[in-house]
Design a protein around this motif. Sequence first.
Motif, PDB file in Angstrom:
ATOM      1  N   THR A 181      18.861  -1.617  -0.976  1.00  0.00           N
ATOM      2  CA  THR A 181      17.923  -0.529  -0.702  1.00  0.00           C
ATOM      3  C   THR A 181      17.191  -0.024  -1.938  1.00  0.00           C
ATOM      4  O   THR A 181      16.192   0.662  -1.816  1.00  0.00           O
ATOM      5  N   GLY A 182      17.708  -0.344  -3.122  1.00  0.00           N
ATOM      6  CA  GLY A 182      17.195   0.241  -4.357  1.00  0.00           C
ATOM      7  C   GLY A 182      15.858  -0.299  -4.834  1.00  0.00           C
ATOM      8  O   GLY A 182      15.360  -1.319  -4.372  1.00  0.00           O
ATOM      9  N   CYS A 183      15.326   0.410  -5.790  1.00  0.00           N
ATOM     10  CA  CYS A 183      14.055   0.077  -6.431  1.00  0.00           C
ATOM     11  C   CYS A 183      14.246  -1.083  -7.411  1.00  0.00           C
ATOM     12  O   CYS A 183      15.245  -1.137  -8.129  1.00  0.00           O
ATOM     13  N   GLY A 184      13.280  -1.976  -7.463  1.00  0.00           N
ATOM     14  CA  GLY A 184      13.320  -3.107  -8.385  1.00  0.00           C
ATOM     15  C   GLY A 184      13.253  -2.695  -9.844  1.00  0.00           C
ATOM     16  O   GLY A 184      13.701  -3.417 -10.727  1.00  0.00           O
ATOM     17  N   LEU A 185      12.708  -1.535 -10.113  1.00  0.00           N
ATOM     18  CA  LEU A 185      12.638  -1.008 -11.475  1.00  0.00           C
ATOM     19  C   LEU A 185      13.747   0.002 -11.760  1.00  0.00           C
ATOM     20  O   LEU A 185      13.820   0.559 -12.840  1.00  0.00           O
ATOM     21  N   GLY A 186      14.573   0.264 -10.749  1.00  0.00           N
ATOM     22  CA  GLY A 186      15.672   1.211 -10.923  1.00  0.00           C
ATOM     23  C   GLY A 186      15.240   2.667 -10.896  1.00  0.00           C
ATOM     24  O   GLY A 186      15.967   3.542 -11.371  1.00  0.00           O
ATOM     25  N   LEU A 187      14.084   2.949 -10.348  1.00  0.00           N
ATOM     26  CA  LEU A 187      13.578   4.319 -10.314  1.00  0.00           C
ATOM     27  C   LEU A 187      14.152   5.067  -9.108  1.00  0.00           C
ATOM     28  O   LEU A 187      14.064   4.596  -7.975  1.00  0.00           O
ATOM     29  N   SER A 188      14.722   6.230  -9.359  1.00  0.00           N
ATOM     30  CA  SER A 188      15.353   6.990  -8.285  1.00  0.00           C
ATOM     31  C   SER A 188      14.339   7.582  -7.310  1.00  0.00           C
ATOM     32  O   SER A 188      14.653   7.819  -6.153  1.00  0.00           O
ATOM     33  N   TYR A 189      13.136   7.818  -7.750  1.00  0.00           N
ATOM     34  CA  TYR A 189      12.137   8.460  -6.893  1.00  0.00           C
ATOM     35  C   TYR A 189      11.328   7.472  -6.056  1.00  0.00           C
ATOM     36  O   TYR A 189      10.544   7.864  -5.208  1.00  0.00           O
TER      37      TYR A 189
ATOM     38  N   CYS B 139       6.813   2.595  -6.543  1.00  0.00           N
ATOM     39  CA  CYS B 139       6.615   2.139  -7.917  1.00  0.00           C
ATOM     40  C   CYS B 139       5.651   0.949  -7.902  1.00  0.00           C
ATOM     41  O   CYS B 139       5.312   0.444  -6.831  1.00  0.00           O
ATOM     42  N   PRO B 140       5.226   0.455  -9.065  1.00  0.00           N
ATOM     43  CA  PRO B 140       4.291  -0.678  -9.096  1.00  0.00           C
ATOM     44  C   PRO B 140       4.809  -1.956  -8.409  1.00  0.00           C
ATOM     45  O   PRO B 140       4.027  -2.738  -7.889  1.00  0.00           O
ATOM     46  N   LEU B 141       6.123  -2.164  -8.396  1.00  0.00           N
ATOM     47  CA  LEU B 141       6.686  -3.379  -7.791  1.00  0.00           C
ATOM     48  C   LEU B 141       7.133  -3.178  -6.345  1.00  0.00           C
ATOM     49  O   LEU B 141       7.581  -4.139  -5.701  1.00  0.00           O
ATOM     50  N   HIS B 142       7.045  -1.970  -5.841  1.00  0.00           N
ATOM     51  CA  HIS B 142       7.671  -1.597  -4.570  1.00  0.00           C
ATOM     52  C   HIS B 142       7.418  -2.587  -3.428  1.00  0.00           C
ATOM     53  O   HIS B 142       8.368  -3.109  -2.841  1.00  0.00           O
ATOM     54  N   ASN B 143       6.181  -2.829  -3.090  1.00  0.00           N
ATOM     55  CA  ASN B 143       5.878  -3.638  -1.907  1.00  0.00           C
ATOM     56  C   ASN B 143       6.322  -5.086  -2.044  1.00  0.00           C
ATOM     57  O   ASN B 143       6.908  -5.653  -1.121  1.00  0.00           O
ATOM     58  N   GLU B 144       6.081  -5.711  -3.195  1.00  0.00           N
ATOM     59  CA  GLU B 144       6.492  -7.102  -3.391  1.00  0.00           C
ATOM     60  C   GLU B 144       8.011  -7.220  -3.519  1.00  0.00           C
ATOM     61  O   GLU B 144       8.618  -8.132  -2.973  1.00  0.00           O
ATOM     62  N   PHE B 145       8.627  -6.284  -4.258  1.00  0.00           N
ATOM     63  CA  PHE B 145      10.080  -6.324  -4.425  1.00  0.00           C
ATOM     64  C   PHE B 145      10.785  -6.095  -3.093  1.00  0.00           C
ATOM     65  O   PHE B 145      11.806  -6.718  -2.811  1.00  0.00           O
ATOM     66  N   LYS B 146      10.248  -5.226  -2.275  1.00  0.00           N
ATOM     67  CA  LYS B 146      10.831  -4.936  -0.969  1.00  0.00           C
ATOM     68  C   LYS B 146      10.929  -6.210  -0.126  1.00  0.00           C
ATOM     69  O   LYS B 146      11.938  -6.451   0.530  1.00  0.00           O
ATOM     70  N   LYS B 147       9.898  -7.057  -0.171  1.00  0.00           N
ATOM     71  CA  LYS B 147       9.914  -8.318   0.582  1.00  0.00           C
ATOM     72  C   LYS B 147      11.062  -9.217   0.109  1.00  0.00           C
ATOM     73  O   LYS B 147      11.821  -9.759   0.912  1.00  0.00           O
TER      74      LYS B 147
END
Length: 145
Positions: A92-100, A107-115
């Motif tokens: 479930t976490g962020c690819g950059l480790g950002l809590s928000y 974050c900048p990687l959100h959509n691609e990392f989520k896939k």
Amino acid sequence: MGFFSKTVEYAMRAVFYIASKSQDGQKVGIKEIAENINSPEHFLGKILQKLSRQGIILSVKGPNGGFYVDTKGLNRPIADIIIALEGDDIFTGCGLGLSYCSESNPCPLHNEFKKVRNQISHMLHITSIGEFNIELLNGTLTLNK
């Protein structure tokens, strides 16, 4: 460099090794496991204790003792190993480790990392611990150089 933490890497290797040996009723000791998966024995001991407490692997003390995986354990998803040791943040976490980071505040990687994260999560949840036993036993797959 792997995708998982060293703890999870050693845990998965150990569980796969134990599962392959459990196929014919064997129980394996920590020294044998550590040697066959290139893991420090002391660190591995702590990992195996946690996995045993969670019921992913089982252990028997004594001269004929050791670690093993029963049929129920062989059918558990690989994801259970990760969750037992580190929780489900990897799923479930962020690819950059950002809590928000979230859908509403990506974050900048959100959509691609989520896939990618969702594909890995799916694979780890549908693949069973015992799925690789035959290939490990016949040498098609390996846990050691």
